[in-house]
Scaffold this active site. Structure first.
Site, PDB file in Angstrom:
ATOM      1  N   ARG A   1     -27.229  20.071   3.805  1.00 33.01           N
ATOM      2  CA  ARG A   1     -27.309  19.949   5.259  1.00 33.01           C
ATOM      3  C   ARG A   1     -27.449  21.369   5.812  1.00 33.01           C
ATOM      4  NH1 ARG A   1     -22.777  16.614   3.797  1.00 33.01           N
ATOM      5  NH2 ARG A   1     -23.142  14.396   4.238  1.00 33.01           N
TER       6      ARG A   1
ATOM      7  N   LYS B   1     -19.012  17.553   5.237  1.00 30.91           N
ATOM      8  CA  LYS B   1     -18.304  16.942   6.363  1.00 30.91           C
ATOM      9  C   LYS B   1     -16.847  16.696   5.995  1.00 30.91           C
ATOM     10  CE  LYS B   1     -22.294  14.656   8.462  1.00 30.91           C
ATOM     11  NZ  LYS B   1     -22.883  13.369   8.902  1.00 30.91           N
TER      12      LYS B   1
ATOM     13  N   ARG C   1     -33.899  18.093   2.866  1.00 31.63           N
ATOM     14  CA  ARG C   1     -32.801  17.335   2.235  1.00 31.63           C
ATOM     15  C   ARG C   1     -33.270  15.933   1.856  1.00 31.63           C
ATOM     16  NH1 ARG C   1     -27.095  16.591   2.004  1.00 31.63           N
ATOM     17  NH2 ARG C   1     -26.314  14.669   2.952  1.00 31.63           N
TER      18      ARG C   1
END
Length: 282
Positions: free
Chosen positions: A135, A159, A230
């Site tokens: 990311r 995350k 990605r």
């Protein structure tokens, strides 16, 4: 959100902007405090979002933030029931991002002039984004201490501050080493890997700009972003025979269903990889 849910700073900022719009709407239209907000007021707010041209995904995220806010008030015993509890988000169809062919990836990376320090950095950035499937926020957060070239991995913080080890290609490793030889570090950069010309941590916006300019030079007319690299990484792995479970782990997805979004494969191929993961007899 920061301390208990460990959400990224960008996510927190997005929710705060959404709640500021909600607060402005409620105060302007009804002039009531949070504990006096009613379901109909929230429904009218959602209708206003729709009429204002907000995407369904944006509407859904905003409602999620509003619901979380009233759930917080419930926990704090400031209200007896949440007025947002039974409001459903708009249904949004899944849209697949653009995928690049391997030839387009080569053209994108090859369009960068690596005779300068900036060029060395930009080329290393694209190699890492594609070969590791990161990311954009994960790339910006990479530090020198996250590189384990001897073992062939980099450590990625995704995350929720969850860390994973991702294999790095020899080409990407070499590009990073070429870049770091002339890299200048400024004060407060805390050993971040990719820096701007002032020696400070590179921002998400700058990464987007680098990719956009490279795509223009390469003559690629598709809408290209860090997300495209990605997505292409995942699609090419699956096309090459990797299992969807392996791709899920490399991307850092909690759910295998999320990984499904990152494929441009035909339905039969995707079905086979899911059946393989779930051990469903054919």
């Amino acid at each position: 959100m920061r301390l208990e849910k460990h959400l990224a700073a960008n996510t927190v900022e997005s929710y705060m902007r959404d709640l500021e719009r909600f607060a402005h709407f409620i105060l302007h239209r009804y002039d009531v405090e949070p504990r006096k907000v009613e379901k109909e007021m929230i429904e009218r707010f959602m209708g206003w979002l729709y009429e204002s041209g907000n995407e369904k995904s944006s509407q859904a995220r905003t409602l999620s933030g509003v619901k979380s806010f009233f759930n917080f008030l419930l926990l704090e015993e400031s209200i007896d029931a949440s007025p947002a509890e039974f409001i459903s988000p708009p249904k949004a169809g899944r849209t697949l991002p653009e995928t690049l062919t391997t030839a387009e990836i080569d053209a994108l990376i090859g369009s960068i002039d690596d005779s300068t320090q900036k060029g060395l950095r930009d080329r290393a950035i694209l190699e890492v984004l594609y070969s590791c499937g990161l990311r954009v926020s994960e790339l910006c957060d990479l530090k020198i201490g996250d590189l384990f070239f001897g073992e062939g991995y980099i450590r990625v913080t995704g995350k929720g501050d969850k860390q994973r080890l991702v294999p790095i290609s020899g080409v990407a490793r070499d590009r990073i080493q070429l870049y770091t030889e002339g890299r200048k570090q400024g004060k407060g950069s805390r050993d971040f890997l990719f820096l701007n010309n002032r020696g400070q941590r590179l921002t998400r916006v700058m990464i987007f700009t680098i990719i956009k300019e490279a795509a223009k030079r390469a003559g690629i007319t598709k809408k290209v972003s860090p997300h495209s690299l990605r997505h292409s990484f995942a699609t090419h792995l699956l096309e090459g025979g990797a299992s969807i479970r392996q791709v899920q782990e490399l991307l850092g997805h909690e759910s295998i269903l999320t990984t499904e979004i990152y494929t441009h494969l035909n339905r039969k191929h995707l079905q086979n990889t899911i059946e393989e993961h779930l051990h469903i007899p054919r």
